[in-house]
Design an enzyme around this catalytic site. Structure first.
Site, PDB file in Angstrom:
ATOM      1  N   ARG A 160      -9.013  11.999  -4.254  1.00  0.00           N
ATOM      2  CA  ARG A 160      -8.788  11.289  -5.532  1.00  0.00           C
ATOM      3  C   ARG A 160      -8.960  12.250  -6.719  1.00  0.00           C
ATOM      4  NH1 ARG A 160      -7.404   8.243  -2.057  1.00  0.00           N
ATOM      5  NH2 ARG A 160      -7.755   5.980  -1.969  1.00  0.00           N
ATOM      6  N   SER A 237      -9.089  -0.085  -5.564  1.00  0.00           N
ATOM      7  CA  SER A 237     -10.511   0.286  -5.417  1.00  0.00           C
ATOM      8  C   SER A 237     -11.067   0.636  -6.786  1.00  0.00           C
ATOM      9  CB  SER A 237     -10.668   1.508  -4.518  1.00  0.00           C
ATOM     10  OG  SER A 237     -10.197   1.254  -3.224  1.00  0.00           O
ATOM     11  N   GLU A 333     -13.133   4.780 -10.132  1.00  0.00           N
ATOM     12  CA  GLU A 333     -11.880   5.480  -9.849  1.00  0.00           C
ATOM     13  C   GLU A 333     -10.876   5.375 -11.001  1.00  0.00           C
ATOM     14  OE1 GLU A 333      -9.681   5.160  -5.884  1.00  0.00           O
ATOM     15  OE2 GLU A 333      -8.193   4.342  -7.253  1.00  0.00           O
TER      16      GLU A 333
HETATM   17  P1  FAD Z   1      -1.431   4.717 -14.563  1.00  0.00           P
HETATM   18  O1  FAD Z   1      -2.477   3.724 -14.214  1.00  0.00           O
HETATM   19  O2  FAD Z   1      -0.452   4.348 -15.594  1.00  0.00           O
HETATM   20  O3  FAD Z   1      -2.145   6.072 -14.995  1.00  0.00           O
HETATM   21  C1  FAD Z   1      -3.166   6.651 -14.216  1.00  0.00           C
HETATM   22  C2  FAD Z   1      -3.479   8.037 -14.751  1.00  0.00           C
HETATM   23  O4  FAD Z   1      -2.341   8.888 -14.533  1.00  0.00           O
HETATM   24  C3  FAD Z   1      -3.716   8.082 -16.266  1.00  0.00           C
HETATM   25  O5  FAD Z   1      -4.672   9.080 -16.540  1.00  0.00           O
HETATM   26  C4  FAD Z   1      -2.368   8.482 -16.837  1.00  0.00           C
HETATM   27  O6  FAD Z   1      -2.473   9.157 -18.077  1.00  0.00           O
HETATM   28  C5  FAD Z   1      -1.854   9.419 -15.766  1.00  0.00           C
HETATM   29  N1  FAD Z   1      -0.394   9.452 -15.671  1.00  0.00           N
HETATM   30  C6  FAD Z   1       0.429   8.445 -15.285  1.00  0.00           C
HETATM   31  N2  FAD Z   1       1.708   8.879 -15.262  1.00  0.00           N
HETATM   32  C7  FAD Z   1       1.699  10.173 -15.669  1.00  0.00           C
HETATM   33  C8  FAD Z   1       2.696  11.154 -15.870  1.00  0.00           C
HETATM   34  N3  FAD Z   1       3.984  10.918 -15.640  1.00  0.00           N
HETATM   35  N4  FAD Z   1       2.321  12.379 -16.332  1.00  0.00           N
HETATM   36  C9  FAD Z   1       1.027  12.657 -16.570  1.00  0.00           C
HETATM   37  N5  FAD Z   1       0.030  11.761 -16.398  1.00  0.00           N
HETATM   38  C10 FAD Z   1       0.362  10.538 -15.942  1.00  0.00           C
HETATM   39  N6  FAD Z   1      -4.599   4.359  -5.255  1.00  0.00           N
HETATM   40  C11 FAD Z   1      -4.711   5.091  -4.131  1.00  0.00           C
HETATM   41  O7  FAD Z   1      -4.878   6.315  -4.199  1.00  0.00           O
HETATM   42  N7  FAD Z   1      -4.661   4.519  -2.895  1.00  0.00           N
HETATM   43  C12 FAD Z   1      -4.476   3.202  -2.724  1.00  0.00           C
HETATM   44  O8  FAD Z   1      -4.419   2.719  -1.602  1.00  0.00           O
HETATM   45  C13 FAD Z   1      -4.341   2.386  -3.898  1.00  0.00           C
HETATM   46  N8  FAD Z   1      -4.196   1.051  -3.779  1.00  0.00           N
HETATM   47  C14 FAD Z   1      -4.089   0.279  -4.900  1.00  0.00           C
HETATM   48  C15 FAD Z   1      -3.922  -1.107  -4.746  1.00  0.00           C
HETATM   49  C16 FAD Z   1      -3.806  -1.919  -5.859  1.00  0.00           C
HETATM   50  C17 FAD Z   1      -3.611  -3.411  -5.670  1.00  0.00           C
HETATM   51  C18 FAD Z   1      -3.844  -1.348  -7.155  1.00  0.00           C
HETATM   52  C19 FAD Z   1      -3.678  -2.226  -8.373  1.00  0.00           C
HETATM   53  C20 FAD Z   1      -4.028   0.012  -7.319  1.00  0.00           C
HETATM   54  C21 FAD Z   1      -4.161   0.843  -6.190  1.00  0.00           C
HETATM   55  N9  FAD Z   1      -4.345   2.237  -6.293  1.00  0.00           N
HETATM   56  C22 FAD Z   1      -4.417   3.014  -5.165  1.00  0.00           C
HETATM   57  C23 FAD Z   1      -4.466   2.876  -7.622  1.00  0.00           C
HETATM   58  C24 FAD Z   1      -3.102   3.198  -8.291  1.00  0.00           C
HETATM   59  O9  FAD Z   1      -2.061   2.484  -7.683  1.00  0.00           O
HETATM   60  C25 FAD Z   1      -2.778   4.678  -8.223  1.00  0.00           C
HETATM   61  O10 FAD Z   1      -3.780   5.430  -8.845  1.00  0.00           O
HETATM   62  C26 FAD Z   1      -1.436   5.015  -8.888  1.00  0.00           C
HETATM   63  O11 FAD Z   1      -1.064   6.354  -8.620  1.00  0.00           O
HETATM   64  C27 FAD Z   1      -1.460   4.809 -10.407  1.00  0.00           C
HETATM   65  O12 FAD Z   1      -0.137   4.918 -10.860  1.00  0.00           O
HETATM   66  P2  FAD Z   1       0.295   4.382 -12.291  1.00  0.00           P
HETATM   67  O13 FAD Z   1       1.698   4.817 -12.514  1.00  0.00           O
HETATM   68  O14 FAD Z   1       0.045   2.930 -12.383  1.00  0.00           O
HETATM   69  O15 FAD Z   1      -0.682   5.197 -13.239  1.00  0.00           O
HETATM   70  N1  EPU Z   2     -16.020  -2.692   3.962  1.00  0.00           N
HETATM   71  C1  EPU Z   2     -16.983  -3.666   3.978  1.00  0.00           C
HETATM   72  N2  EPU Z   2     -16.913  -4.669   3.060  1.00  0.00           N
HETATM   73  C2  EPU Z   2     -15.905  -4.750   2.151  1.00  0.00           C
HETATM   74  C3  EPU Z   2     -14.918  -3.738   2.112  1.00  0.00           C
HETATM   75  C4  EPU Z   2     -14.998  -2.708   3.036  1.00  0.00           C
HETATM   76  O1  EPU Z   2     -17.907  -3.625   4.782  1.00  0.00           O
HETATM   77  O2  EPU Z   2     -15.910  -5.708   1.385  1.00  0.00           O
HETATM   78  C5  EPU Z   2     -16.053  -1.633   4.986  1.00  0.00           C
HETATM   79  C6  EPU Z   2     -14.932  -1.859   6.017  1.00  0.00           C
HETATM   80  O3  EPU Z   2     -15.338  -2.754   7.005  1.00  0.00           O
HETATM   81  C7  EPU Z   2     -14.712  -0.472   6.547  1.00  0.00           C
HETATM   82  C8  EPU Z   2     -14.975   0.407   5.329  1.00  0.00           C
HETATM   83  O4  EPU Z   2     -15.753  -0.379   4.411  1.00  0.00           O
HETATM   84  O5  EPU Z   2     -15.676  -0.169   7.518  1.00  0.00           O
HETATM   85  C9  EPU Z   2     -13.697   0.919   4.660  1.00  0.00           C
HETATM   86  O6  EPU Z   2     -12.927  -0.195   4.192  1.00  0.00           O
HETATM   87  P1  EPU Z   2     -11.337  -0.126   4.024  1.00  0.00           P
HETATM   88  O7  EPU Z   2     -10.698   0.355   5.290  1.00  0.00           O
HETATM   89  O8  EPU Z   2     -10.888  -1.435   3.488  1.00  0.00           O
HETATM   90  O9  EPU Z   2     -11.086   1.005   2.960  1.00  0.00           O
HETATM   91  P2  EPU Z   2     -11.855   1.414   1.613  1.00  0.00           P
HETATM   92  O10 EPU Z   2     -12.724   2.596   1.919  1.00  0.00           O
HETATM   93  O11 EPU Z   2     -12.526   0.232   1.004  1.00  0.00           O
HETATM   94  C10 EPU Z   2     -10.064   3.154   0.930  1.00  0.00           C
HETATM   95  C11 EPU Z   2      -9.359   3.568  -0.325  1.00  0.00           C
HETATM   96  C12 EPU Z   2      -8.188   2.641  -0.594  1.00  0.00           C
HETATM   97  C13 EPU Z   2      -7.211   2.731   0.571  1.00  0.00           C
HETATM   98  C14 EPU Z   2      -7.962   2.310   1.845  1.00  0.00           C
HETATM   99  C15 EPU Z   2      -7.113   2.494   3.086  1.00  0.00           C
HETATM  100  C16 EPU Z   2     -10.946   4.662  -1.810  1.00  0.00           C
HETATM  101  C17 EPU Z   2     -11.787   4.532  -3.025  1.00  0.00           C
HETATM  102  N3  EPU Z   2     -10.284   3.560  -1.445  1.00  0.00           N
HETATM  103  O12 EPU Z   2     -10.626   1.867   0.714  1.00  0.00           O
HETATM  104  O13 EPU Z   2      -7.529   3.085  -1.778  1.00  0.00           O
HETATM  105  O14 EPU Z   2      -6.094   1.909   0.388  1.00  0.00           O
HETATM  106  O15 EPU Z   2      -9.131   3.140   2.021  1.00  0.00           O
HETATM  107  O16 EPU Z   2      -7.008   3.844   3.372  1.00  0.00           O
HETATM  108  O17 EPU Z   2     -10.888   5.729  -1.201  1.00  0.00           O
HETATM  109  C18 EPU Z   2      -7.500   2.810  -4.160  1.00  0.00           C
HETATM  110  O18 EPU Z   2      -7.816   4.014  -4.241  1.00  0.00           O
HETATM  111  O19 EPU Z   2      -7.284   2.102  -5.174  1.00  0.00           O
HETATM  112  C19 EPU Z   2      -7.373   2.192  -2.838  1.00  0.00           C
HETATM  113  C20 EPU Z   2      -7.083   0.894  -2.661  1.00  0.00           C
END
Ligand code: FAD
Ligand code: EPU
Length: 337
Positions: A160, A237, A333
């Site tokens: 991240r 997250s 995050e």
């Molecule tokens: P924004 O929120 O608009 O911006 C985020 C940052 O990036 C800001 O600092 C912004 O200035 C910068 N930025 C954006 N675009 C540019 C650009 N073109 N040039 C320079 N800087 C820029 N993240 C994960 O890593 N893994 C996940 O599994 C994951 N799951 C998610 C699930 C949900 C339901 C949600 C709501 C979010 C999740 N995220 C996850 C977080 C998010 O989707 C990511 O961080 C994504 O890359 C953000 O993209 P954005 O375009 O919305 O960025």
């Molecule tokens: N867990 C719990 N309780 C909860 C949630 C999770 O006990 O309420 C435990 C699960 O049982 C498991 C562990 O925590 O043992 C990990 O949970 P999960 O697989 O759901 O993933 P996470 O660690 O909570 C991370 C990323 C996600 C990504 C998933 C899948 C980060 C901060 N988050 O979540 O990324 O989608 O793994 O790879 O690394 C994001 O960054 O926004 C994001 C959604």
């Protein structure tokens, strides 16, 4: 087109927090950034707003990146090289690569946001980080007034994390990423290391999954666990999974049986913040309009009408509860504007 004034940003952040931008400009080409040049105003580069906490009004210029385009730029014996504009929707882009027969990014299906934001925090999910298939990017540097290329090594990717965050450019608005190139190797093996993915495929009775099979499994898992921001506003997250040294992890596991532990290549151990939050009593709990989601305690949700201050209040309370029970610090995050 000149910047629009006093624009409501609520529809542009998935936590649906209120705030207005003094100036707002939609960016559809790199050339537009050159025309803006250096301004006295603070700048913020906005993508899909899915990793953002708006504190309130922003007294500066918001550049909303919507640059389109996706194409195969090169192909050699080993890989396809695909370029996409910063404003392309990430999930749609991933599904498009799969439809073209270029596998690799399927584990990152259904992550919200844009292509241009993907390198900022090196998005990751289900055993894959985008850096693995990242080739290079082009960004407009407002200080130097030119387009600059960054290859993978230059981006200094981590969990991240990237150069852009390390330098604080994600907040200062110095760099706007305009396009990203991915290198997708022709030799492909399904990445099903993550237990949830292997289980989902087994339940579907798929023994040798294709890339679209893996994508479908991951989409199903995510839809079960994570709230749809259109229904329940959230930013995914809300905290990083904390990294601690091995003795600390061992001590915590002695005291708290069941503690999930993920040893890292550098010797440290990643803990599951969602587990810590749940054990600290915060799963499904709220403070005012902001709480931690009942199906995934790591996801902070706006239950309606929340402001940035409400988000900070809940964030601080959750951090304090985890600190008290485990002596572990949780760092947020999303980006706070
Ligand atoms: P924004 O929120 O608009 O911006 C985020 C940052 O990036 C800001 O600092 C912004 O200035 C910068 N930025 C954006 N675009 C540019 C650009 N073109 N040039 C320079 N800087 C820029 N993240 C994960 O890593 N893994 C996940 O599994 C994951 N799951 C998610 C699930 C949900 C339901 C949600 C709501 C979010 C999740 N995220 C996850 C977080 C998010 O989707 C990511 O961080 C994504 O890359 C953000 O993209 P954005 O375009 O919305 O960025
Ligand atoms: N867990 C719990 N309780 C909860 C949630 C999770 O006990 O309420 C435990 C699960 O049982 C498991 C562990 O925590 O043992 C990990 O949970 P999960 O697989 O759901 O993933 P996470 O660690 O909570 C991370 C990323 C996600 C990504 C998933 C899948 C980060 C901060 N988050 O979540 O990324 O989608 O793994 O790879 O690394 C994001 O960054 O926004 C994001 C959604």
């Amino acid at each position: 087109m000149p910047a629009a004034l006093n624009i409501d940003l609520t529809p542009f952040n998935t936590l649906a927090l209120p705030g207005r931008a003094a100036r707002y400009e939609r960016i559809t080409s790199a050339g537009q950034l050159a025309d803006i040049g250096q301004t006295e105003m603070r700048r913020f580069i906005l993508g899909g707003g899915s990793n953002l906490v708006l504190s309130g009004d922003f007294d500066g210029l918001v550049l909303h990146m919507t640059i389109p385009g996706k194409r195969l730029v090169q192909v050699d014996g080993e890989a396809w090289y695909i370029e996409a504009g910063a404003g392309e929707n990430w999930h749609d882009f991933v599904q498009w690569t799969l439809a073209q027969g270029w596998p690799g990014l399927e584990n990152l299906s259904l992550i919200p946001g844009t292509v241009g934001a993907a390198p900022i925090q090196n998005i990751g999910a289900y055993g894959l980080e985008v850096c693995e298939y990242f080739h290079s990017l082009q960004a407009w540097d407002f200080e130097r007034g030119e387009l600059i290329s960054f290859d993978r090594a230059a981006c200094r990717f981590g969990y991240r994390d990237s150069l852009f965050k390390q330098q604080g450019w994600h907040l200062s608005g110095r760099l706007a990423i305009v396009s990203v190139v991915f290198r997708l190797p022709k030799q492909w093996v399904a990445n099903i290391r993550y237990a949830d993915v292997a289980q989902e495929l087994a339940a579907r009775e798929i023994a040798t999954p294709t890339a679209p099979d893996v994508a479908a499994a991951i989409i199903a898992i995510r839809q079960r666990k994570l709230p749809d921001p259109a229904v329940m506003p959230n930013a995914g997250s809300f905290f990083h999974n904390p990294l601690v040294d091995a003795p600390t992890a061992a001590r915590l596991a002695d005291r708290h049986p069941g503690l999930p532990r993920y040893p890292q290549p550098d010797g440290r151990v990643k803990l599951a913040a969602g587990w810590l939050i749940e054990q600290a009593g915060w799963k499904g709990k709220s403070l005012g309009p902001v709480g931690m989601y009942e199906k995934q305690a790591l996801v902070l949700v706006n239950r309606g009408g929340a402001t940035g201050a409400d988000v900070r209040r809940t964030m601080t309370a959750v951090q304090a509860a985890v600190r008290e029970k485990f002596a572990v610090e949780l760092s947020p995050e999303p980006i706070f504007l």
